[in-house]
Design a protein around this motif. Structure first.
Motif, short mmCIF file in Angstrom:
data_model
loop_
_atom_site.label_atom_id
_atom_site.label_comp_id
_atom_site.label_asym_id
_atom_site.label_seq_id
_atom_site.Cartn_x
_atom_site.Cartn_y
_atom_site.Cartn_z
N THR A 78 0.83 -1.20 0.00
CA THR A 78 0.00 0.00 0.00
C THR A 78 0.87 1.25 0.00
O THR A 78 0.54 2.23 -0.66
CB THR A 78 -0.97 -0.01 1.20
N ASP A 79 1.98 1.21 0.73
CA ASP A 79 2.92 2.35 0.71
C ASP A 79 3.35 2.64 -0.72
O ASP A 79 3.40 3.80 -1.14
CB ASP A 79 4.17 2.05 1.54
N LEU A 80 3.70 1.59 -1.47
CA LEU A 80 4.17 1.78 -2.85
C LEU A 80 3.08 2.35 -3.74
O LEU A 80 3.33 3.27 -4.53
CB LEU A 80 4.67 0.46 -3.42
N MET A 81 1.88 1.82 -3.64
CA MET A 81 0.79 2.30 -4.50
C MET A 81 0.37 3.72 -4.15
O MET A 81 0.34 4.61 -5.00
CB MET A 81 -0.41 1.35 -4.40
N VAL A 82 0.04 3.94 -2.88
CA VAL A 82 -0.46 5.25 -2.46
C VAL A 82 0.66 6.28 -2.51
O VAL A 82 0.48 7.39 -3.02
CB VAL A 82 -1.09 5.17 -1.05
N GLY A 83 1.83 5.92 -1.98
CA GLY A 83 2.95 6.86 -1.95
C GLY A 83 3.38 7.31 -3.33
O GLY A 83 3.61 8.50 -3.56
N ALA A 84 3.48 6.37 -4.26
CA ALA A 84 3.90 6.73 -5.62
C ALA A 84 2.86 7.62 -6.29
O ALA A 84 3.21 8.61 -6.94
CB ALA A 84 4.15 5.48 -6.44
N PHE A 85 1.58 7.30 -6.11
CA PHE A 85 0.51 8.13 -6.69
C PHE A 85 0.57 9.54 -6.13
O PHE A 85 0.52 10.52 -6.87
CB PHE A 85 -0.86 7.50 -6.41
N VAL A 86 0.69 9.65 -4.82
CA VAL A 86 0.71 10.96 -4.18
C VAL A 86 1.96 11.74 -4.61
O VAL A 86 1.87 12.93 -4.94
CB VAL A 86 0.61 10.83 -2.65
N ALA A 87 3.11 11.09 -4.62
CA ALA A 87 4.34 11.78 -5.01
C ALA A 87 4.25 12.36 -6.42
O ALA A 87 4.73 13.46 -6.67
CB ALA A 87 5.53 10.83 -4.90
N ARG A 88 3.60 11.62 -7.33
CA ARG A 88 3.47 12.09 -8.71
C ARG A 88 2.50 13.25 -8.84
O ARG A 88 2.61 14.04 -9.76
CB ARG A 88 2.98 10.95 -9.62
N ASN A 89 1.52 13.34 -7.93
CA ASN A 89 0.41 14.27 -8.14
C ASN A 89 0.23 15.35 -7.09
O ASN A 89 -0.54 16.29 -7.30
CB ASN A 89 -0.90 13.47 -8.24
N ILE A 90 0.90 15.24 -5.94
CA ILE A 90 0.61 16.12 -4.80
C ILE A 90 0.74 17.60 -5.12
O ILE A 90 -0.05 18.42 -4.66
CB ILE A 90 1.48 15.74 -3.56
N ALA A 91 1.70 17.97 -5.93
CA ALA A 91 1.93 19.39 -6.22
C ALA A 91 0.75 20.01 -6.96
O ALA A 91 0.49 21.21 -6.80
CB ALA A 91 3.21 19.57 -7.02
N ALA A 92 0.02 19.22 -7.73
CA ALA A 92 -1.08 19.76 -8.54
C ALA A 92 -2.46 19.57 -7.90
O ALA A 92 -3.45 20.05 -8.46
CB ALA A 92 -1.06 19.10 -9.91
N PHE A 93 -2.54 18.89 -6.76
CA PHE A 93 -3.85 18.67 -6.14
C PHE A 93 -4.52 19.98 -5.77
O PHE A 93 -3.89 20.90 -5.24
CB PHE A 93 -3.72 17.81 -4.88
#
Length: 114
Positions: free
Chosen positions: A41-56
């Protein structure tokens, strides 16, 4: 690719030296996304958030805060497509996350995806 290789490659997505443009709230959410409980879950959620957090948007940040409160086992099952997301927790961001996480190579840096 082994699980250890995937973990090491995913480390490259973490914001260990956060961009100065990210505010404290985004940095905190990024940290929480990478430290959920299970490595998968860390890999799935963390990677998604890292890729998108700046634009949320503000609304997406609120959704993310709610998603991060969900039980780890349930979230992993939904993101891997093992169970449908219940109507009471479904949201646009969780749906988007599920679509990205079910793609081949989810959790890997973009340059390592098939």
């Amino acid at each position: 690719m082994t699980r250890d290789d995937m973990s090491q490659n995913a480390e490259s997505l973490k914001l260990t030296d956060p961009e100065p443009t990210l505010d404290a709230r985004r940095r905190r959410l990024n940290f929480r996304a990478w430290h959920r409980g299970t490595k998968e879950t860390d890999l799935m959620v963390g990677a998604f958030v890292a890729r998108n957090i700046a634009a949320f948007t503000e609304a997406e940040l609120l959704e993310l805060e709610q998603i991060l409160e969900l039980p780890d086992v349930d979230l992993a099952d939904w993101l891997m497509g093992r169970r449908p997301i219940p109507a009471e927790v479904v949201s646009p961001l969780l749906t988007r996350m599920t679509v990205e996480c079910t793609q081949s190579g989810a959790g890997l840096p973009p340059d390592l995806r098939p």
